[in-house]
Design a protein around this motif. Sequence first.
Motif, mmCIF file in Angstrom:
data_model
loop_
_atom_site.group_PDB
_atom_site.id
_atom_site.type_symbol
_atom_site.label_atom_id
_atom_site.label_comp_id
_atom_site.label_asym_id
_atom_site.label_seq_id
_atom_site.Cartn_x
_atom_site.Cartn_y
_atom_site.Cartn_z
ATOM 1 N N LEU A 189 -1.643 0.599 0.299
ATOM 2 C CA LEU A 189 -2.679 -0.367 -0.063
ATOM 3 C C LEU A 189 -2.730 -0.561 -1.577
ATOM 4 N N GLU A 196 -1.938 -4.106 -3.473
ATOM 5 C CA GLU A 196 -2.862 -4.711 -4.436
ATOM 6 C C GLU A 196 -2.193 -4.896 -5.795
ATOM 7 N N GLN A 204 2.845 -4.663 3.866
ATOM 8 C CA GLN A 204 1.588 -5.070 4.510
ATOM 9 C C GLN A 204 1.339 -4.242 5.773
ATOM 10 N N ALA A 210 0.194 -0.828 4.715
ATOM 11 C CA ALA A 210 -1.194 -0.891 4.240
ATOM 12 C C ALA A 210 -2.154 -1.017 5.424
ATOM 13 N N ASN A 211 -1.785 -1.822 6.421
ATOM 14 C CA ASN A 211 -2.623 -1.944 7.620
ATOM 15 C C ASN A 211 -2.728 -0.620 8.353
ATOM 16 N N LEU A 255 -5.154 1.551 6.455
ATOM 17 C CA LEU A 255 -6.541 1.147 6.689
ATOM 18 C C LEU A 255 -7.022 1.570 8.076
#
Length: 168
Positions: A85, A89, A113, A116-117, A120
């Motif tokens: 993540l 960013e 991505q 990062a998902n 999260l």
Amino acid sequence: MPLELTLRKAAEEVERGDLASVLRARQRLVGLVTSYPDRLDLRERLADVYRLLGDAAQAGRWSYLSEVRDEAEVAAFERAYRTPLARLEAMNWTSGETGTPTATARDRLVALQNAANDQLRAELSVADDRDSSWRTNVLVLVGLVIVLLCFVVGAVTLVMWAYRWFAG
């Protein structure tokens, strides 16, 4: 300043080679990458300037989506931005995966991505486990009762004080 003129000035400053000129070129290129975040050529030029400055992490950051990149720089970028993540960013990519100009850039961006998902989802799962604890709920309830009691006691004390003031 128009894009081509800014690029030409940055190239001239890099050619001069002194630290002040290279730093000015870096600032110009940072501004261009901010204005045109989906231009890989600008990112690669910025990575080149960071290489001149000896900043491998930033060179890896800006060459991350490039066709050809130095894996040592990428590793330095990943050490500096430890989580997927944070790396996503730091990329400052705004066009989404559909705006990527090359298949390699698209594949790397999609992989980042997805990572990062996953991060999260894992963080939300841990937060859900903590928040659903009955102990936590009881503590929150006890805290609310204490706050309410303090409010009631304070209000009663205020009313009694006001009564004495006006009556006395």
